[in-house]
Design an enzyme around this catalytic site. Structure first.
Site, PDB file in Angstrom:
ATOM      1  N   ARG A  77      34.499 -34.159 -22.647  1.00 45.24           N
ATOM      2  CA  ARG A  77      34.367 -34.964 -23.874  1.00 45.24           C
ATOM      3  C   ARG A  77      35.333 -34.493 -24.951  1.00 45.24           C
ATOM      4  O   ARG A  77      35.509 -35.141 -25.977  1.00 45.24           O
ATOM      5  CB  ARG A  77      32.925 -34.855 -24.416  1.00 45.24           C
ATOM      6  CG  ARG A  77      31.867 -35.374 -23.473  1.00 45.24           C
ATOM      7  CD  ARG A  77      30.479 -34.891 -23.888  1.00 45.24           C
ATOM      8  NE  ARG A  77      30.004 -35.558 -25.063  1.00 45.24           N
ATOM      9  CZ  ARG A  77      29.060 -36.505 -25.048  1.00 45.24           C
ATOM     10  NH1 ARG A  77      28.545 -36.878 -23.920  1.00 45.24           N
ATOM     11  NH2 ARG A  77      28.642 -37.081 -26.144  1.00 45.24           N
ATOM     12  N   GLU A  85      54.110 -47.852 -17.755  1.00 44.74           N
ATOM     13  CA  GLU A  85      53.680 -46.463 -17.521  1.00 44.74           C
ATOM     14  C   GLU A  85      52.492 -46.367 -16.578  1.00 44.74           C
ATOM     15  O   GLU A  85      52.263 -45.304 -16.015  1.00 44.74           O
ATOM     16  CB  GLU A  85      53.385 -45.751 -18.831  1.00 44.74           C
ATOM     17  CG  GLU A  85      52.204 -46.243 -19.613  1.00 44.74           C
ATOM     18  CD  GLU A  85      51.941 -45.354 -20.836  1.00 44.74           C
ATOM     19  OE1 GLU A  85      52.154 -44.139 -20.760  1.00 44.74           O
ATOM     20  OE2 GLU A  85      51.518 -45.888 -21.857  1.00 44.74           O
ATOM     21  N   TRP A 142      33.223 -31.554 -31.302  1.00 44.44           N
ATOM     22  CA  TRP A 142      34.572 -32.113 -31.447  1.00 44.44           C
ATOM     23  C   TRP A 142      34.679 -32.503 -32.899  1.00 44.44           C
ATOM     24  O   TRP A 142      34.226 -33.550 -33.310  1.00 44.44           O
ATOM     25  CB  TRP A 142      34.756 -33.314 -30.523  1.00 44.44           C
ATOM     26  CG  TRP A 142      36.199 -33.666 -30.253  1.00 44.44           C
ATOM     27  CD1 TRP A 142      37.012 -33.145 -29.283  1.00 44.44           C
ATOM     28  CD2 TRP A 142      37.024 -34.604 -30.955  1.00 44.44           C
ATOM     29  NE1 TRP A 142      38.266 -33.703 -29.339  1.00 44.44           N
ATOM     30  CE2 TRP A 142      38.307 -34.608 -30.363  1.00 44.44           C
ATOM     31  CE3 TRP A 142      36.796 -35.455 -32.025  1.00 44.44           C
ATOM     32  CZ2 TRP A 142      39.364 -35.415 -30.793  1.00 44.44           C
ATOM     33  CZ3 TRP A 142      37.845 -36.276 -32.462  1.00 44.44           C
ATOM     34  CH2 TRP A 142      39.106 -36.239 -31.855  1.00 44.44           C
ATOM     35  N   CYS A 169      30.053 -34.843 -29.844  1.00 45.46           N
ATOM     36  CA  CYS A 169      29.579 -33.549 -29.368  1.00 45.46           C
ATOM     37  C   CYS A 169      28.878 -33.662 -28.034  1.00 45.46           C
ATOM     38  O   CYS A 169      28.489 -34.726 -27.603  1.00 45.46           O
ATOM     39  CB  CYS A 169      28.608 -32.990 -30.382  1.00 45.46           C
ATOM     40  SG  CYS A 169      29.325 -32.970 -32.000  1.00 45.46           S
ATOM     41  N   HIS A 196      70.149 -63.709 -27.275  1.00 41.50           N
ATOM     42  CA  HIS A 196      71.331 -62.818 -27.305  1.00 41.50           C
ATOM     43  C   HIS A 196      71.438 -62.024 -26.013  1.00 41.50           C
ATOM     44  O   HIS A 196      71.928 -60.898 -26.014  1.00 41.50           O
ATOM     45  CB  HIS A 196      71.222 -61.877 -28.521  1.00 41.50           C
ATOM     46  CG  HIS A 196      71.140 -62.617 -29.812  1.00 41.50           C
ATOM     47  ND1 HIS A 196      72.226 -63.186 -30.429  1.00 41.50           N
ATOM     48  CD2 HIS A 196      70.072 -62.946 -30.583  1.00 41.50           C
ATOM     49  CE1 HIS A 196      71.837 -63.807 -31.535  1.00 41.50           C
ATOM     50  NE2 HIS A 196      70.538 -63.678 -31.673  1.00 41.50           N
ATOM     51  N   LYS A 209      49.718 -36.270 -20.769  1.00 45.10           N
ATOM     52  CA  LYS A 209      49.025 -36.849 -21.937  1.00 45.10           C
ATOM     53  C   LYS A 209      49.684 -36.393 -23.230  1.00 45.10           C
ATOM     54  O   LYS A 209      49.776 -37.124 -24.187  1.00 45.10           O
ATOM     55  CB  LYS A 209      47.550 -36.426 -21.941  1.00 45.10           C
ATOM     56  CG  LYS A 209      46.748 -37.008 -23.113  1.00 45.10           C
ATOM     57  CD  LYS A 209      46.774 -38.523 -23.132  1.00 45.10           C
ATOM     58  CE  LYS A 209      46.113 -39.125 -24.345  1.00 45.10           C
ATOM     59  NZ  LYS A 209      46.415 -40.555 -24.516  1.00 45.10           N
ATOM     60  N   ASN A 229      24.431 -34.368 -32.813  1.00 45.51           N
ATOM     61  CA  ASN A 229      25.582 -35.230 -32.559  1.00 45.51           C
ATOM     62  C   ASN A 229      25.354 -36.469 -33.408  1.00 45.51           C
ATOM     63  O   ASN A 229      24.280 -37.060 -33.379  1.00 45.51           O
ATOM     64  CB  ASN A 229      25.614 -35.615 -31.065  1.00 45.51           C
ATOM     65  CG  ASN A 229      26.878 -36.421 -30.736  1.00 45.51           C
ATOM     66  OD1 ASN A 229      27.769 -36.526 -31.572  1.00 45.51           O
ATOM     67  ND2 ASN A 229      26.939 -36.955 -29.532  1.00 45.51           N
ATOM     68  N   GLY A 230      26.352 -36.841 -34.234  1.00 50.69           N
ATOM     69  CA  GLY A 230      26.195 -38.028 -35.082  1.00 50.69           C
ATOM     70  C   GLY A 230      26.567 -37.680 -36.510  1.00 50.69           C
ATOM     71  O   GLY A 230      27.249 -36.701 -36.763  1.00 50.69           O
ATOM     72  N   GLU A 290      54.834 -52.355 -27.194  1.00 51.06           N
ATOM     73  CA  GLU A 290      53.681 -51.585 -26.711  1.00 51.06           C
ATOM     74  C   GLU A 290      53.138 -52.172 -25.415  1.00 51.06           C
ATOM     75  O   GLU A 290      52.804 -51.458 -24.475  1.00 51.06           O
ATOM     76  CB  GLU A 290      52.594 -51.545 -27.790  1.00 51.06           C
ATOM     77  CG  GLU A 290      51.297 -50.885 -27.381  1.00 51.06           C
ATOM     78  CD  GLU A 290      51.440 -49.425 -26.941  1.00 51.06           C
ATOM     79  OE1 GLU A 290      52.512 -48.839 -27.143  1.00 51.06           O
ATOM     80  OE2 GLU A 290      50.480 -48.900 -26.346  1.00 51.06           O
ATOM     81  N   LYS A 336      52.833 -50.106 -21.868  1.00 48.79           N
ATOM     82  CA  LYS A 336      51.562 -49.989 -21.135  1.00 48.79           C
ATOM     83  C   LYS A 336      51.761 -50.386 -19.678  1.00 48.79           C
ATOM     84  O   LYS A 336      51.343 -49.695 -18.765  1.00 48.79           O
ATOM     85  CB  LYS A 336      50.493 -50.864 -21.781  1.00 48.79           C
ATOM     86  CG  LYS A 336      49.948 -50.325 -23.078  1.00 48.79           C
ATOM     87  CD  LYS A 336      48.978 -49.201 -22.912  1.00 48.79           C
ATOM     88  CE  LYS A 336      49.378 -47.834 -23.257  1.00 48.79           C
ATOM     89  NZ  LYS A 336      50.234 -47.399 -24.248  1.00 48.79           N
TER      90      LYS A 336
END
Ligand code: AGP
Length: 616
Positions: A33, A496, A80, A8, A512, A611, A106-107, A489, A493
């Site tokens: 945030r 991109e 959030w 938050c 191969h 995104k 927050n928490g 992956e 990374k």
């Protein structure tokens, strides 16, 4: 009732100005945030006025109307949600029964359930499903005898277990904001004849650069012309005033150069939040709050299809291996864009698991809709609460990884792997997985955050290696078993964010075809932890070295054998085979990051990428 931390934003103002515009501007500064609801409380004419709304700040502003409410003291919050609907009722601020105080938080208050029950028995009436509201009623109760708001707050915090960053306003002390911190950042900002509280300096930088950072266990009593910092015994303590010389953008990145680096380094915490409240060591299994599929229905599943895109698809491959190894359920992975247009065989005994950080990827959403149309039960592994996929699946597992701003997915990937391990545990322990095997996985998961910290501490080593290969034109990533998807992956990374071409392959596939590419100009990155296929990977390394290739190997701490063969190595701690991807991917995230930075690329917003790919 399970509570989970929320990411938050907090801002408070007390001074000669009208508080509402200052608070709204502060909330806007905290938008980066990520949030899904917002609210504020003002103290005016002896009353507390609370305004809050689900959705963006613009929705809150509409609720406030064109003439902003009066009041020179107030607090404001962006929530959030990581658990529980992101609706108006759950939005902060929360008030006591009498509406004489408002609180933002927050928490996570871990003993909120116990406190709530006791307060309910003493007549307190709750309106929301949040842990925060419990604190408001507890302070209200203590205020009757505590003599002041700060004493009541201190008394309440002595009873609280968990983490908090809070701000409280009350009609009792209309110009005063009482703030407190344990585990969630909070600061006092000092203006000229006015003062502020905030979760980070970005909310108040427009007014002042002089701040006092609270430490855990401290309380701030903030008034227009003065402030005091106390401990939980309300004994005053001296604190240094810090001048914030960061610019706004740097603050939003937590002082890091890029969101991507901030999010890579957040992974011990994001993993803790993914695992929080879900590990049952005694029974060697996992529990979820929103699966919405009971054990009998889960036992009825005879096949699992994972569907996703990009990095989430790589996580799905790891999920497939986990599910078949530990739960013995036939599983497969489909690119969502392929699944949705071919004619897949899916029926009511198929569980289709959609994995998506954003919860908005068009192909994944369409694949899940197609699966539902064909009678399958659908699950979503999603990070963004209330996203489209999260709302449309039958049940789900929220990642609780916190907002992921960088386009290149990092902390979401490791949280996806942890969530898949939890799901595998749940499914496996309904079937052939023994309690001892389950406990071993639980313990392995519980140790992951500290192991991740150990790997991230090696970032300087990774940076040195990155410098030496930043001019490569191509890079090959190779791995076997659980680390084959990590090879994919790592290649993604690098591609991109640095625009260097890279490919990931199962290590055995090299002979191969790709082995024709090997020369001293193309670095080969091996994922070679001491797992069940380690010796096979060593053979592949020897094949590359025999052809003059340059090898960078991610190895298990203390591996002297392979480490001699490789030109460079990065060590990661030992863990269970199925959990090694959480550790072996970290050097690859950093590797791509450092190379991209050196190549002057736009790390957080790489060219051509979004995104969340909400179009086909
Ligand atoms: C990963 O770094 C990329 N940004 C991309 O592949 C991403 O994983 C993919 O678009 C899926 O996004 P989602 O997890 O939000 O569905």
């Amino acid at each position: 009732m399970l509570f989970f931390p929320t990411m938050c934003g907090i801002v408070g103002y007390t001074g000669p100005r009208q508080a509402a515009p200052v608070l709204l501007e502060g909330l806007r500064r905290l938008e980066y945030r990520g949030y899904d609801s917002a609210g504020l409380a003002l103290v005016a004419d002896g009353r507390i006025e609370v305004y809050k709304a689900a959705g963006k700040i613009s929705v809150l502003e509409k609720a406030l109307g064109t003439t902003l409410p009066a009041g020179h003291t107030g607090i404001a919050h962006t929530r959030w949600a990581t658990h529980g609907a992101p609706n108006t009722v759950n939005a902060h601020p929360h008030t006591d029964c009498g509406g004489t105080l408002a609180l933002i938080h927050n928490g996570i208050i871990e003993n909120a359930g116990v406190l709530r029950t006791a307060l309910g028995k003493r007549g307190h009436v709750f309106r929301s499903e949040t842990d925060t509201e419990t604190l408001a009623h507890l302070i209200e109760e203590l205020l009757a005898t505590a003599g002041s708001v700060v004493n009541a707050v201190a008394g309440a915090l002595h009873q609280v277990e968990g983490t908090y960053g809070i701000a409280v306003v009350s009609t009792r002390d209309p110009e005063t904001i009482v703030a407190a911190r344990r585990g969630s950042p909070l600061l006092v900002a000092i203006g000229a004849g006015e003062n502020f509280v905030a979760s980070d300096a970005s909310a108040v930088l427009a007014h002042t650069r002089s701040v006092v950072y609270l430490d855990d266990g401290e309380i701030a009593v903030v008034r227009p012309h003065d402030y005091r910092i106390l401990d939980l015994e309300t004994v005053e303590r001296e604190k240094a005033v810090t001048r914030v010389d960061w610019d706004l953008a740097t603050i939003e990145r937590g002082g890091h150069a890029h969101f991507m680096l901030k999010e890579i380094l957040e992974q011990p915490e994001s993993l803790r939040n993914t695992l929080r409240g879900r590990l049952l060591e005694e029974d060697g299994t996992a529990r979820f709050g929103g699966l919405n599929i009971d054990d009998e229905q889960l036992l009825h599943v005879n096949r699992i299809v994972f569907t996703a895109c990009g990095t989430s698809w790589h996580a799905a491959l790891i999920g497939e291996y986990m599910m078949e190894e530990l739960a013995r359920i036939p599983s497969e992975v489909e690119y969502a864009s392929e699944f949705r247009y071919r004619n897949p065989i899916v029926d009511e005994r198929t569980l289709v698991v959609g994995i998506s950080q954003s919860g908005e990827t068009a192909d994944t959403l369409a694949a899940l809709r197609e699966a539902k149309r064909r009678g399958a039960r659908t699950l979503g592994l999603v990070n963004v609460v209330g996203s489209t996929i999260a709302r449309e699946v039958d049940g789900g597992i929220y990642l609780h990884a916190g907002p992921e701003i960088g386009v290149a997915s990092t902390k979401a990937f490791t949280s996806q792997i942890a969530a898949l391990a939890l799901l595998t545990l749940k499914m496996g322990r309904l079937r052939a997985l023994s309690i001892l095997q389950g406990r071993e996985v639980v313990r392995g998961l519980a140790r992951l955050p500290e192991l991740v910290e150990r790997v991230l501490a090696k970032a300087p080593e990774v940076e040195r290696i990155a410098e030496r290969i930043m001019r490569a034109g191509n890079v090959l990533y190779l791995g076997r078993g659980y680390n084959f998807p990590v090879a994919l992956e790592g290649a993604l990374k690098l591609k991109e964010i640095s625009y260097i071409h890279a490919e990931g392959y199962p290590a055995a596939e090299m002979k191969h075809g790709p082995i024709a590419l090997i020369d001293d100009l193309m670095p080969v990155v091996f994922l070679a932890p001491k797992d069940a296929v380690y010796q096979k990977v060593v053979s592949n390394v020897e094949e590359v070295k025999a052809r003059g290739g340059r090898v960078i190997a991610v190895v298990t701490e203390g591996d002297s054998g392979l480490a001699k063969l490789a030109d460079q190595k990065i060590e990661v701690p030992e863990t269970l085979d199925l959990l090694t991807p959480v550790l072996t991917v970290l050097p690859l995230q950093l590797f791509a990051y450092y190379i991209a930075v050196r190549r002057g690329c736009n790390v957080d917003q790489p060219r051509n990428l979004a995104k969340s790919v909400t179009v086909e």
